[in-house]
Design an enzyme around this catalytic site. Structure first.
Site, PDB file in Angstrom:
ATOM      1  N   HIS A 190       0.806 -42.325  55.340  1.00 47.83           N
ATOM      2  CA  HIS A 190       2.191 -42.004  55.714  1.00 47.83           C
ATOM      3  C   HIS A 190       2.205 -40.490  56.184  1.00 47.83           C
ATOM      4  CE1 HIS A 190       6.687 -41.794  54.493  1.00 47.83           C
ATOM      5  NE2 HIS A 190       6.299 -40.317  54.210  1.00 47.83           N
ATOM      6  N   GLU A 191       1.711 -39.546  55.601  1.00 46.93           N
ATOM      7  CA  GLU A 191       1.739 -38.184  55.785  1.00 46.93           C
ATOM      8  C   GLU A 191       1.386 -37.908  57.386  1.00 46.93           C
ATOM      9  OE1 GLU A 191       3.581 -36.413  54.319  1.00 46.93           O
ATOM     10  OE2 GLU A 191       3.900 -37.494  52.592  1.00 46.93           O
ATOM     11  N   HIS A 220      13.203 -35.361  45.018  1.00 50.91           N
ATOM     12  CA  HIS A 220      14.185 -34.846  46.380  1.00 50.91           C
ATOM     13  C   HIS A 220      15.604 -34.458  45.844  1.00 50.91           C
ATOM     14  CE1 HIS A 220      10.792 -37.631  47.562  1.00 50.91           C
ATOM     15  NE2 HIS A 220      11.334 -37.353  48.995  1.00 50.91           N
ATOM     16  N   TYR A 238      14.145 -42.928  53.683  1.00 53.56           N
ATOM     17  CA  TYR A 238      13.299 -43.994  53.207  1.00 53.56           C
ATOM     18  C   TYR A 238      13.896 -45.407  53.285  1.00 53.56           C
ATOM     19  CZ  TYR A 238      11.405 -39.380  51.802  1.00 53.56           C
ATOM     20  OH  TYR A 238      10.874 -38.308  51.734  1.00 53.56           O
ATOM     21  N   HIS A 294       3.866 -38.269  59.981  1.00 53.52           N
ATOM     22  CA  HIS A 294       4.400 -37.147  60.298  1.00 53.52           C
ATOM     23  C   HIS A 294       3.830 -36.176  61.116  1.00 53.52           C
ATOM     24  CE1 HIS A 294       7.677 -38.216  57.685  1.00 53.52           C
ATOM     25  NE2 HIS A 294       6.810 -38.116  56.425  1.00 53.52           N
ATOM     26  N   GLU A 299       9.974 -41.133  58.804  1.00 57.41           N
ATOM     27  CA  GLU A 299       9.320 -41.578  57.514  1.00 57.41           C
ATOM     28  C   GLU A 299       8.712 -42.984  57.762  1.00 57.41           C
ATOM     29  OE1 GLU A 299       8.988 -39.839  55.398  1.00 57.41           O
ATOM     30  OE2 GLU A 299      10.456 -38.409  55.364  1.00 57.41           O
ATOM     31  N   ALA A 359       3.772 -34.691  48.064  1.00 63.10           N
ATOM     32  CA  ALA A 359       3.126 -34.708  49.287  1.00 63.10           C
ATOM     33  C   ALA A 359       4.018 -34.615  50.285  1.00 63.10           C
ATOM     34  CB  ALA A 359       2.616 -36.218  49.622  1.00 63.10           C
TER      35      ALA A 359
END
Ligand code: X8Z
Ligand code: ZN
Length: 611
Positions: free
Chosen positions: A381-382, A510, A520, A385, A409, A352
């Protein structure tokens, strides 16, 4: 240019159209008197901002097409685009050195610093090195996105996203081990290219004046890299006692479920039994560890499946929370251009991410949404952003980012904390709210399985990379050092022996995508401080874990004020404005989980905790 969760392979954020006047004016040779240099530094930064603004749309468009069509052609385009950005970055940082030690305004000095830090993978200045780095990073990212486990027993190949779901829902020890091992086959071939990546990026970091890439990453927090490391250690020590109690309780429950021969009660937990491919969040095994099975379960997944919600339906719920706080709805283009589902006809990067394509109006998410509660939380969460990206769009390009990456984040996760049972009930995602201590403990458990389990993992991923970049962890020790850290911090271990023929870090997005991970860890702490501040603003009076600021326009305005500042000032100033303190602090985590901590201590009494 950043993509959150982002990959940010081009580091500088995005853009507004125009700016060419500034470019031509600033292209004049710089006068060499100190007095004139004050003006020139400002002009220089204006030019850098204008150039970023100018080129960003094409960088982002290339990155988007690459992530949503993984093939040879987009690999070529992505690698060229990365080289172009890297060349610009090397040249511009080089030019900026002439201003070192000269007088300039505060914002210009900050912009110069951020310019230098404007990439997570600095390229060597020579063209061959730059090209090799761009090709390797494109390759690694593609290996992850296209990765599949193809068992040799006739079963069909499984993608990463399928395996993630399978390991989350299966409760069979051997079956889960098969998925776990299968996905790690994707990591092994990344070892050589990753090793070369480390050499090249370290070269780039050295040319920028850093000891290695790890030091460069740690320099991005408005404090010295040494002070940052000490901060991370301090924060971890604040929250570790809670993790230790959670680990002890979960291990006991897994022992009951799978048998103590499979889950020994004096050692680490087998890494494939925690309902997550990386044992980083454990909420999917809630059914095994549920404190009070007779209290009403917050089974939001069931509602999602029963109503057969589409990905877009799920995203609407998330948007609704932000809108309830007085923030603007997402633009039409968000709904037209986002990738919500895994396409059936091509390979994509499913991990994601949230994108601010043009500096803030063209917002998108890229996900492969499944019908589960944890996916719903990822959507919230997204959107955090995306709302950040839109709020800071009027900042200069070099300031278009989070106050630090942990802020970016933490926004959506703060909203997730405010998704209380009362909120879920208000919006019709559950049918009733049951008051009482048992429901509180159930709710706290599911949240700790997500947010507290994350803490040691989020700390160790970069500790491993810091060691790799500094050379303290050598290539012939990559995997052993990884598992040493996983055991030390998380208390988890592989159920079967691993070796240096494996490269298990590569099986985590990542690492091949080279997204720094400390963000995070910081977010997992900061979100409780943000919750506290927004609850105060919303006028909430009660225990922190019961607070929601859903529907509070005052909280929305306060949040948005923070988001609008972007990266224009040291994060300590931004944090102080929102919370009244200049320090990140795990005390809010402990306050939030006070009921669960007390309950866990009772449950664990008489158990031998630790590993
Ligand atoms: O990568 C992410 C997000 C996008 S920024 C989906 N997260 C980390 C991960 O999946 O490992 C969120 C939690 C940690
Ligand atoms: Zn994120």
């Amino acid at each position: 240019m950043k993509k959150y969760l982002l990959i940010f392979f081009l580091p500088l954020v995005a853009c507004e159209p125009g700016g060419s006047n500034t470019v031509s004016e600033a292209s004049q040779p710089a006068p060499d008197t100190a007095a004139a240099a004050v003006v020139s530094a400002d002009d220089f930064i204006a030019r850098a901002n204008a150039e970023l603004a100018e080129d960003n749309a094409a960088y982002m468009a290339t990155a988007w097409v690459r992530a949503t069509y993984l093939n040879e052609d987009t690999a070529l385009l992505a690698s060229q685009s990365a080289q172009k950005y890297a060349a610009w970055h090397s040249r511009t940082v080089d030019e900026s050195l002439q201003y070192e030690g000269t007088e300039m305004s505060g914002p210009t000095a900050r912009a110069l610093k951020l310019l230098k830090l404007g990439t997570s993978k600095p390229a060597p200045a020579d063209e061959a090195g730059r090209r090799e780095l761009a090709e390797i990073t494109t390759l690694l990212d593609g290996m992850y996105g296209k990765g599949k486990y193809c068992p040799d027993d006739g079963r069909e190949c499984m993608s990463g996203s399928q395996l993630e779901e399978l390991i989350s829902s299966s409760r069979d020890y051997d079956e889960n081990l098969d998925y776990w091992l299968g996905w790690r086959e994707v990591g092994a071939p990344m070892r050589q290219p990753y090793q070369r990546f480390v050499e090249l990026a370290n070269e780039g970091a050295a040319e920028l004046g850093y000891a290695d890439l790890g030091e460069m990453w740690r320099s991005n927090y408005d404090m010295t890299p040494e002070a940052f490391e000490a901060e991370a250690t301090r924060l971890w020590s604040q929250v570790k006692p809670l993790y230790d109690e959670l680990h002890c309780y979960v291990r006991a429950k897994l022992g009951d479920y799978y048998g103590e021969d499979k889950v020994p009660q004096n050692g680490p937990i087998p890494a494939h039994l925690l309902g997550n491919m990386w044992a980083q969040s454990w909420d999917r095994i809630y059914d095994i560890v549920e404190p009070y099975p007779d209290a009403v379960a917050l089974d939001v997944s069931k509602t999602i499946v029963e109503r057969n919600m589409s990905p877009q339906d799920m995203v609407r719920f998330a948007e609704g929370f932000y809108v309830s706080m007085g923030l603007e709805p997402l633009p039409d283009t968000f709904w037209e251009r986002s990738q919500f589902s895994k396409p059936r006809d091509r390979e994509v990067q499913c991990h994601a991410s949230a994108w601010g394509m043009d500096g803030g109006n063209d917002l998108r998410i890229k996900m492969c949404i499944k019908q589960t509660y944890d996916e719903l939380k990822v959507i919230y969460h997204e959107l955090g952003h995306n709302y950040y990206q839109r709020a800071y769009k009027d900042q200069a390009p070099l300031f278009r980012d989070g106050a630090h990456d942990g802020f970016h984040e933490a926004i959506g996760d703060t909203i997730v904390l405010a998704m209380t049972p009362r909120y879920l009930n208000d919006v019709g995602l559950i049918d009733s709210v049951e008051p009482g201590e048992e429901s509180v403990i159930n709710d706290q458990m599911i949240r700790a399985l997500r947010g507290i389990a994350m803490l040691p993992w989020a700390r160790l991923v970069d500790e491993w990379r810091w060691g790799v970049f500094s050379g303290e962890i050598s290539p012939d020790n990559y995997n052993r050092a990884w598992w040493d850290l996983r055991q030390r911090y998380q208390g988890v271990a592989p159920a079967v022996a691993r070796s240096e023929a494996d490269f298990d870090p590569g099986a985590k997005y990542h690492i091949p995508a080279n997204v720094p991970y400390s963000r995070y860890f910081l977010a997992a702490i900061l979100q409780y401080q943000f919750l506290q501040a927004l609850c105060d603003e919303a006028g909430f009076d009660g225990p922190l874990h019961e607070c929601t600021f859903y529907g509070s326009k005052a909280a929305g305005a306060r949040l948005n004020a923070m988001l609008m500042a972007g990266q224009s000032q040291p994060w300590q100033d931004t944090l102080e404005k929102l919370t009244g303190t200049r320090q990140m602090d795990g005390a809010a985590v402990i306050e939030y989980f006070q009921p669960l901590m007390a309950w866990l201590k009772v449950q664990n009494a008489g158990r031998q905790c630790g590993w």
